[in-house]
Design a protein around this motif. Structure first.
Motif, mmCIF file in Angstrom:
data_model
loop_
_atom_site.group_PDB
_atom_site.id
_atom_site.type_symbol
_atom_site.label_atom_id
_atom_site.label_comp_id
_atom_site.label_asym_id
_atom_site.label_seq_id
_atom_site.Cartn_x
_atom_site.Cartn_y
_atom_site.Cartn_z
ATOM 1 N N ALA A 332 21.198 -28.768 26.202
ATOM 2 C CA ALA A 332 20.816 -27.954 27.369
ATOM 3 C C ALA A 332 20.377 -26.569 26.937
ATOM 4 C CB ALA A 332 21.992 -27.866 28.344
ATOM 5 N N SER A 333 21.093 -25.988 25.977
ATOM 6 C CA SER A 333 20.751 -24.657 25.485
ATOM 7 C C SER A 333 19.350 -24.645 24.892
ATOM 8 C CB SER A 333 21.783 -24.217 24.439
ATOM 9 O OG SER A 333 21.517 -22.908 23.994
ATOM 10 N N LYS A 334 19.008 -25.696 24.140
ATOM 11 C CA LYS A 334 17.667 -25.796 23.561
ATOM 12 C C LYS A 334 16.621 -26.032 24.646
ATOM 13 C CE LYS A 334 19.281 -27.825 19.183
ATOM 14 N NZ LYS A 334 19.286 -29.071 18.373
ATOM 15 N N ALA A 335 16.943 -26.928 25.580
ATOM 16 C CA ALA A 335 15.974 -27.324 26.600
ATOM 17 C C ALA A 335 15.586 -26.166 27.504
ATOM 18 C CB ALA A 335 16.527 -28.477 27.431
ATOM 19 N N LEU A 336 16.524 -25.277 27.803
ATOM 20 C CA LEU A 336 16.216 -24.166 28.690
ATOM 21 C C LEU A 336 15.109 -23.283 28.138
ATOM 22 C CD1 LEU A 336 18.531 -24.910 30.554
ATOM 23 C CD2 LEU A 336 19.311 -22.545 30.461
ATOM 24 N N PHE A 337 15.015 -23.215 26.823
ATOM 25 C CA PHE A 337 14.007 -22.351 26.220
ATOM 26 C C PHE A 337 12.853 -23.148 25.613
ATOM 27 C CE2 PHE A 337 17.869 -19.842 26.360
ATOM 28 C CZ PHE A 337 17.401 -18.641 26.877
ATOM 29 N N GLY A 338 12.660 -24.373 26.124
ATOM 30 C CA GLY A 338 11.504 -25.153 25.713
ATOM 31 C C GLY A 338 11.693 -25.980 24.473
ATOM 32 N N GLY A 339 12.917 -26.038 23.931
ATOM 33 C CA GLY A 339 13.144 -26.783 22.708
ATOM 34 C C GLY A 339 13.676 -28.176 22.925
ATOM 35 N N GLY A 340 13.663 -28.640 24.167
ATOM 36 C CA GLY A 340 14.180 -29.975 24.452
ATOM 37 C C GLY A 340 13.690 -30.451 25.803
ATOM 38 N N ASP A 341 14.164 -31.620 26.198
ATOM 39 C CA ASP A 341 13.698 -32.266 27.422
ATOM 40 C C ASP A 341 14.630 -31.927 28.579
ATOM 41 O OD1 ASP A 341 12.610 -33.868 29.359
ATOM 42 O OD2 ASP A 341 13.381 -35.760 28.508
ATOM 43 N N LEU A 342 14.150 -31.115 29.508
ATOM 44 C CA LEU A 342 14.949 -30.757 30.681
ATOM 45 C C LEU A 342 15.293 -31.983 31.518
ATOM 46 C CD1 LEU A 342 13.315 -27.486 32.065
ATOM 47 C CD2 LEU A 342 15.684 -27.740 31.301
ATOM 48 N N LEU A 350 23.049 -29.751 33.459
ATOM 49 C CA LEU A 350 21.956 -28.901 33.904
ATOM 50 C C LEU A 350 22.454 -27.861 34.907
ATOM 51 C CD1 LEU A 350 18.900 -28.260 33.951
ATOM 52 C CD2 LEU A 350 18.702 -29.863 35.874
ATOM 53 N N GLY A 351 23.281 -28.297 35.856
ATOM 54 C CA GLY A 351 23.813 -27.364 36.847
ATOM 55 C C GLY A 351 24.632 -26.253 36.216
ATOM 56 N N ASP A 352 25.468 -26.604 35.221
ATOM 57 C CA ASP A 352 26.255 -25.588 34.519
ATOM 58 C C ASP A 352 25.348 -24.602 33.793
ATOM 59 O OD1 ASP A 352 28.642 -26.669 35.353
ATOM 60 O OD2 ASP A 352 29.015 -27.771 33.492
ATOM 61 N N ALA A 353 24.312 -25.134 33.139
ATOM 62 C CA ALA A 353 23.402 -24.271 32.390
ATOM 63 C C ALA A 353 22.631 -23.335 33.318
ATOM 64 C CB ALA A 353 22.435 -25.123 31.572
ATOM 65 N N LEU A 354 22.080 -23.885 34.373
ATOM 66 C CA LEU A 354 21.314 -23.055 35.301
ATOM 67 C C LEU A 354 22.220 -22.111 36.080
ATOM 68 C CD1 LEU A 354 18.684 -25.592 36.715
ATOM 69 C CD2 LEU A 354 18.494 -24.023 34.778
ATOM 70 N N GLY A 355 23.480 -22.494 36.216
ATOM 71 C CA GLY A 355 24.431 -21.634 36.919
ATOM 72 C C GLY A 355 24.684 -20.317 36.213
ATOM 73 N N GLU A 356 24.364 -20.246 34.907
ATOM 74 C CA GLU A 356 24.545 -19.010 34.151
ATOM 75 C C GLU A 356 23.339 -18.069 34.263
ATOM 76 O OE1 GLU A 356 27.462 -18.292 32.482
ATOM 77 O OE2 GLU A 356 28.102 -20.096 33.558
ATOM 78 N N LEU A 357 22.260 -18.530 34.924
ATOM 79 C CA LEU A 357 21.031 -17.746 35.020
ATOM 80 C C LEU A 357 20.957 -16.995 36.343
ATOM 81 C CD1 LEU A 357 18.461 -20.436 33.782
ATOM 82 C CD2 LEU A 357 19.588 -18.657 32.421
ATOM 83 N N PRO A 358 20.108 -15.969 36.409
ATOM 84 C CA PRO A 358 19.799 -15.372 37.717
ATOM 85 C C PRO A 358 19.245 -16.462 38.634
ATOM 86 C CG PRO A 358 18.915 -14.025 35.931
ATOM 87 C CD PRO A 358 19.394 -15.306 35.303
#
Length: 437
Positions: A332-342, A350-358
């Motif tokens: 997920a960490s890689k995917a958020l910045f274009g390094g993997g498949d969202l 995904l929800g946990d990862a996006l939950g840390e963003l604005p």
């Protein structure tokens, strides 16, 4: 909580475990280092560390003691993990103000939660099998008269008053109650009881607890002068500026995945500062001296690669949440910045990862990306958003937007029918949630 047992093991022979702790910067002070070294080298030693249930979860600061217990057990010694059902009803005095007392029912529930978090780190089989203990077992039936005559008589008020936190509270407007003042007597009694019941001869704890640790050894010297006991304190783990380590912007970093998600847990370690990363690898991981030396060389020669931080984040997330969770959050960490498949991420990760963003919320439907960039805080104004689009600097779900200022997002872009990842440039991210019917 799942604890991985696949970490690199560096357990030292019993005679060398003190050297292992010193190399890992885990020995701040001990009652008699030379004698302790001899004791640890002469056979299996029963030792304990205590954890008070003053909340529903342990945090990463507690890992220092838990992992030190694990290292000692791997070296052939026997751990007693104490979760204080009695001391948790009182609480160690804080420098600022009196603690709020929790009900016995709440504390009992927290005892079980903390036990469940500690148990996976220790081995409960074999000749040096771990044992979980609860100090409520020997205090609940103790009368006030017995407490005062058999335990309290060994304490001198002057020495208790000299303790830093007690002195601070006495000189504050809050003062200190007799309840919290008596905490160190209760904790000292733990060591005495464990010495009687299990022949426990070593207590470990943080250096901020040194007064309580030595109060326990002093009590045993008076009540059981024939017993030879020791105390060992680990240093407080700090950031490069000297401030306390273990808090993120949202507060403490908890071991409970419901309180700190595995993704947020991973990101905390990933963002550790360069100046302290090797110290943290020594304290928190089970990597060998050779492995850590390689990561230190990388941190010095290729700091931008952040290989040491990635190793620390992976090790700690695997250790606390398991290999599967670590793999998911790393992807997920890689995917958020274009390094993997969202689209390959499961909904929870995904929800946990996006939950840390604005975040921004808009009604389900179609929206101009200009408006989305502003709503998500990625652009200061619509004109700023238009410039970003015309420069080709906007991405939706990691796909570069080519439609200019008329570009839109809609329910067709939703990931797991809920989220859209919006990015400006390489590093500015935000999560858009479309809600409603």
């Amino acid at each position: 909580m799942t604890v991985s047992t696949d970490e690199p093991v560096t357990s030292a022979p019993a005679a060398n475990v003190l050297d292992e702790l010193k190399w890992r910067n885990l020995l701040s002070i001990s009652t008699d280092e030379a004698e302790l070294r001899k004791t640890l080298g002469s056979g299996s030693v029963t030792y304990y560390a205590g954890f008070d249930p003053t909340g529903p979860s342990l945090h990463i600061g507690h890992l220092v003691q838990i992992l030190t217990m694990r290292r000692l057990q791997q070296a052939g010694h026997r751990p007693l993990a104490l979760v204080g059902g009695a001391t948790g009803l009182i609480g160690d005095p804080r420098p600022s103000a009196e603690r709020v007392l929790n009900s016995p029912e709440v504390v009992a529930g927290w005892v079980e939660r903390l036990r469940g978090q500690i148990e996976p780190f220790l081995d409960f089989t074999g000749p040096n099998a771990a044992t979980m203990v609860n100090n409520l077992d020997w205090t609940s039936g103790l009368s006030a008269i017995e407490f005062l005559r058999d335990v309290g008589k060994h304490f001198r008020v002057g020495k208790m008053l000299a303790k830093d936190v007690v002195s601070t509270r006495l000189n504050s407007e809050a003062g200190i109650s007799y309840t919290e003042f008596s905490y160190q007597i209760l904790q000292s009694m733990d060591f005495l009881e464990l010495n009687k019941r299990y022949d426990c001869t070593l207590q470990i704890g943080g250096s901020d607890q040194w007064g309580n640790l030595t109060a326990g050894t002093d009590l045993i010297h008076k009540a059981r002068p024939e017993a030879a006991v020791h105390a060992l304190a680990t240093p407080l783990i700090t950031k490069a500026d000297g401030s306390k380590f273990g808090k993120s912007e949202g507060g403490a970093v908890w071991l409970d995945p419901e309180m700190t998600s595995p993704y947020a847990f991973f990101q905390f370690w990933l963002n550790c500062e360069d100046a302290k990363i090797i110290d943290y690898l020594r304290v928190f991981t089970f990597r060998t001296a050779g492995q850590i030396a390689e990561l230190e060389e990388s941190a010095t020669s290729r700091p931008q690669a952040r290989e040491a931080q990635r190793a620390l984040a992976r090790d700690m997330t695997s250790l606390v949440h398991g290999e599967l969770a670590a793999s998911r959050v790393e992807e997920a960490s890689k995917a958020l910045f274009g390094g993997g498949d969202l689209t390959g991420l499961d909904a929870g990760t995904l929800g946990d990862a996006l939950g840390e963003l604005p975040k921004a919320q808009l009604r389900r439907g179609e929206h101009l990306l200009v408006d989305v960039l502003v709503a998500a805080g990625l652009a200061k104004s619509k004109s700023d958003a238009r410039r970003t689009l015309s420069d080709g600097g906007a991405y939706v779900n990691n796909v570069k937007v080519t439609g200019g200022e008329v570009a839109t997002v809609s329910t067709a872009d939703l990931l797991h029918d809920r989220w859209i990842l919006v990015r400006r440039g390489r590093r500015q991210l935000a999560a858009l949630e479309l809600v409603g019917e």
